[in-house]
Enzyme design. Structure first.
Site, mmCIF file in Angstrom:
data_model
loop_
_atom_site.group_PDB
_atom_site.id
_atom_site.type_symbol
_atom_site.label_atom_id
_atom_site.label_comp_id
_atom_site.label_asym_id
_atom_site.label_seq_id
_atom_site.Cartn_x
_atom_site.Cartn_y
_atom_site.Cartn_z
ATOM 1 N N HIS A 103 -122.122 52.244 -35.345
ATOM 2 C CA HIS A 103 -123.375 53.350 -34.775
ATOM 3 C C HIS A 103 -122.735 54.652 -34.369
ATOM 4 O O HIS A 103 -121.663 55.089 -34.140
ATOM 5 C CB HIS A 103 -124.012 52.734 -33.378
ATOM 6 C CG HIS A 103 -125.351 53.651 -32.552
ATOM 7 N ND1 HIS A 103 -125.695 54.110 -33.362
ATOM 8 C CD2 HIS A 103 -125.088 54.704 -32.346
ATOM 9 C CE1 HIS A 103 -126.561 55.120 -32.851
ATOM 10 N NE2 HIS A 103 -126.338 55.074 -32.356
ATOM 11 N N ASP A 106 -138.245 49.140 -26.113
ATOM 12 C CA ASP A 106 -137.679 50.789 -25.990
ATOM 13 C C ASP A 106 -138.387 51.382 -27.203
ATOM 14 O O ASP A 106 -137.984 52.901 -26.579
ATOM 15 C CB ASP A 106 -135.894 50.352 -26.459
ATOM 16 C CG ASP A 106 -135.190 52.195 -27.392
ATOM 17 O OD1 ASP A 106 -134.987 52.461 -26.404
ATOM 18 O OD2 ASP A 106 -135.486 51.678 -28.659
ATOM 19 N N ARG A 154 -139.545 59.314 -23.320
ATOM 20 C CA ARG A 154 -138.799 59.850 -23.066
ATOM 21 C C ARG A 154 -138.343 60.928 -23.542
ATOM 22 O O ARG A 154 -137.909 61.865 -23.411
ATOM 23 C CB ARG A 154 -137.063 59.383 -23.266
ATOM 24 C CG ARG A 154 -136.906 58.019 -22.655
ATOM 25 C CD ARG A 154 -136.057 57.236 -22.307
ATOM 26 N NE ARG A 154 -134.206 57.874 -22.497
ATOM 27 C CZ ARG A 154 -133.336 57.635 -24.088
ATOM 28 N NH1 ARG A 154 -134.347 56.308 -24.302
ATOM 29 N NH2 ARG A 154 -132.560 57.791 -23.968
ATOM 30 N N SER A 183 -130.814 51.316 -24.950
ATOM 31 C CA SER A 183 -131.317 52.116 -26.193
ATOM 32 C C SER A 183 -130.692 51.502 -27.561
ATOM 33 O O SER A 183 -131.098 50.476 -27.912
ATOM 34 C CB SER A 183 -132.435 53.342 -25.785
ATOM 35 O OG SER A 183 -132.683 54.100 -26.887
ATOM 36 N N LYS A 221 -130.811 47.689 -29.079
ATOM 37 C CA LYS A 221 -130.607 47.547 -30.415
ATOM 38 C C LYS A 221 -129.710 47.033 -31.397
ATOM 39 O O LYS A 221 -129.909 46.283 -32.392
ATOM 40 C CB LYS A 221 -131.535 49.074 -30.790
ATOM 41 C CG LYS A 221 -133.075 49.479 -30.273
ATOM 42 C CD LYS A 221 -133.722 50.232 -30.810
ATOM 43 C CE LYS A 221 -132.265 50.926 -30.510
ATOM 44 N NZ LYS A 221 -133.229 53.312 -30.725
HETATM 45 N N1 URA Z 1 -130.289 56.771 -30.141
HETATM 46 C C1 URA Z 1 -131.414 55.419 -29.192
HETATM 47 O O1 URA Z 1 -131.535 54.972 -30.362
HETATM 48 N N2 URA Z 1 -131.577 55.984 -28.279
HETATM 49 C C2 URA Z 1 -131.278 57.297 -27.381
HETATM 50 O O2 URA Z 1 -131.267 56.558 -26.295
HETATM 51 C C3 URA Z 1 -130.847 57.816 -28.088
HETATM 52 C C4 URA Z 1 -130.459 57.903 -29.041
#
Ligand code: URA
Length: 428
Positions: A82, A161, A168, A183, A187
């Site tokens: 990521h 999320d 958000r 978040s 995932k």
């Molecule tokens: N990317 C995400 O998936 N979530 C966040 O909160 C910030 C960046």
């Protein structure tokens, strides 16, 4: 559950028990708690943070709100990477097939452009025919049979999320380490991975501008990964200039193809190999990062990494051979140095917004992207330039947008008398 009491607790900097947090979030997902009420809670977290155990509970709640992928039949090491987002960051497109060609299984659910940064899925969708929204069953089958699938996040993974992220986004609560960690990690954990490498981009083109901001994020992400028994490594790489030779749409696919065929720029390959080495060591393919680099170089030299990329594209309906001709831009402009000297600074945030202006990103949710758009970096930090030397070539198929992107780029470099060097890895 008394929501006001939870907000009060959080406003006083106290922890909220996991079961109360779960009740709150499930009530929000089911519509019993309204946006306004949830906003109060998000603002309290944004202002006061969360304790580590709370972040872990929060991540688990997000994870349990949806489907969790599992690979009971796979015997290979299952991993992903990521990145916190950058300009010209095409690392996933190179690293994914490279790791799959090394025998790892890579279930990669990834995102679209965010703010001034590009999105892996948007770039992959410039391959004519490429399908990025397969069913979870098809996603699993591709990972099981080919070792990799790269597709966009689906509704069924972490729906809590999805709903909270949208809130958000409009309530100024994106930049909160606990909320970001919950978040991102929910995932990733939902992909059924055993290992993860995180590329925390740091610098003037990153969301985290300094190491003082990046470090706590990296450390918290790592703690959460480890709490879920996921081997998690963190790399801090520079976004004080764009990565590689281009930022944009099809041009980044072309650059990734070049990289997989052994013609990648040094900075891009260094980041790919650094992240790849962490995964190969985690997987037990080798104990040594130097050996891991040699393994990766070999997979590029013998054509296996590129062959895996061709397999991914074909399995997802993509026709690579027509990518160049169908994504050929109608317009282009070159921006030249106004004085002689060395490039001392690149304003990467501005360069990212120039790419958005060209059609590589969205200012509004429904903006349509231009697959032909992008910027080529003809000189980078530390390079000597003379007045008139080309620095950027930008291109797209909408002349008005090209002109406004040029305005961003004109002010995006500082040329001075000193030869400065660019530091790619900030701390590892
Ligand atoms: N990317 C995400 O998936 N979530 C966040 O909160 C910030 C960046």
């Amino acid at each position: 559950m008394n929501l006001q009491k939870l907000v009060q607790l959080k406003s006083e900097g106290k922890s909220i028990p996991g079961n109360d947090l779960e009740t709150l979030i499930s009530a929000y997902v089911n519509g019993q708690v309204h946006d306004g009420e949830m906003t109060q809670f998000l603002k309290a977290v944004h202002a006061n943070g969360m304790a580590d155990e709370e972040i872990i509970s929060f991540t688990e709640i997000m994870l349990n709100s949806g489907e969790r992928i599992q690979f009971p039949r796979l015997e290979t090491y299952i991993a992903d990477k990521h990145s916190t987002g950058g300009v010209g960051d095409k690392v996933s497109i190179v690293l994914g097939p490279l790791m799959a060609s090394a025998g790892l299984a890579i279930p990669m659910l990834t995102g679209r452009s965010l703010g001034h940064t590009g999105g892996t899925i948007d770039k992959l969708e410039t391959i004519p025919g490429f399908q990025s929204n397969l069913s979870i069953d098809q996603f699993k089958t591709n990972v099981e049979t080919m070792g990799i699938c790269i597709m966009s996040q689906t509704e069924s993974i972490c729906p809590a999320d999805r709903k909270m992220y949208a809130l958000r986004d409009v309530t100024g609560t994106i930049d909160s380490i606990p909320l970001i960690c919950g978040s991102i990690m929910s995932k990733k954990i939902a992909e059924g991975i055993q290992g993860l490498v995180l590329d925390i981009k740091t610098g003037n083109g990153a969301f985290m501008k300094t190491m003082d901001q990046a470090k706590p994020l990296g450390e918290t992400l790592q703690k959460v990964g480890e709490a879920f028994a996921i081997k998690t490594d963190v790399v801090y790489s520079s976004m004080n200039q764009p990565l590689g030779r281009t930022a944009g749409m099809w041009c980044e696919i072309q650059e990734s193809i070049d990289a997989l065929q052994g013609k990648g720029s040094q900075d891009l390959m260094n980041v790919v190999f650094e992240l790849g080495s962490k995964l190969l060591v985690q997987a037990g393919v080798t104990r040594w990062e130097t050996a891991a680099i040699a393994i990766q170089e070999n997979l590029i030299q013998n054509g296996k990494a590129y062959q895996k990329f061709e397999e991914i594209a074909a399995a997802q309906g993509g026709n690579l051979s027509e990518g160049g001709s169908l994504n050929s831009p109608l317009f282009e402009k070159t921006i030249k140095a106004e004085s002689s000297g060395y490039i001392e600074t690149m304003d990467t945030l501005n360069i990212g917004w120039a790419a958005v202006e060209l059609g590589c990103g969205r200012r509004q949710k429904n903006d349509i992207l231009d697959p032909t758009a992008g910027i080529e970096f003809m000189a980078k930090t530390g390079d000597e330039v003379k007045a008139g030397t080309p620095i950027f070539r930008c291109f797209n198929s909408n002349e008005n947008k090209l002109d406004s992107a040029v305005n961003y780029l004109i002010d995006s470099v500082i040329i001075g008398p000193k030869k400065v060097s660019h530091t790619l890895f900030l701390l590892s």
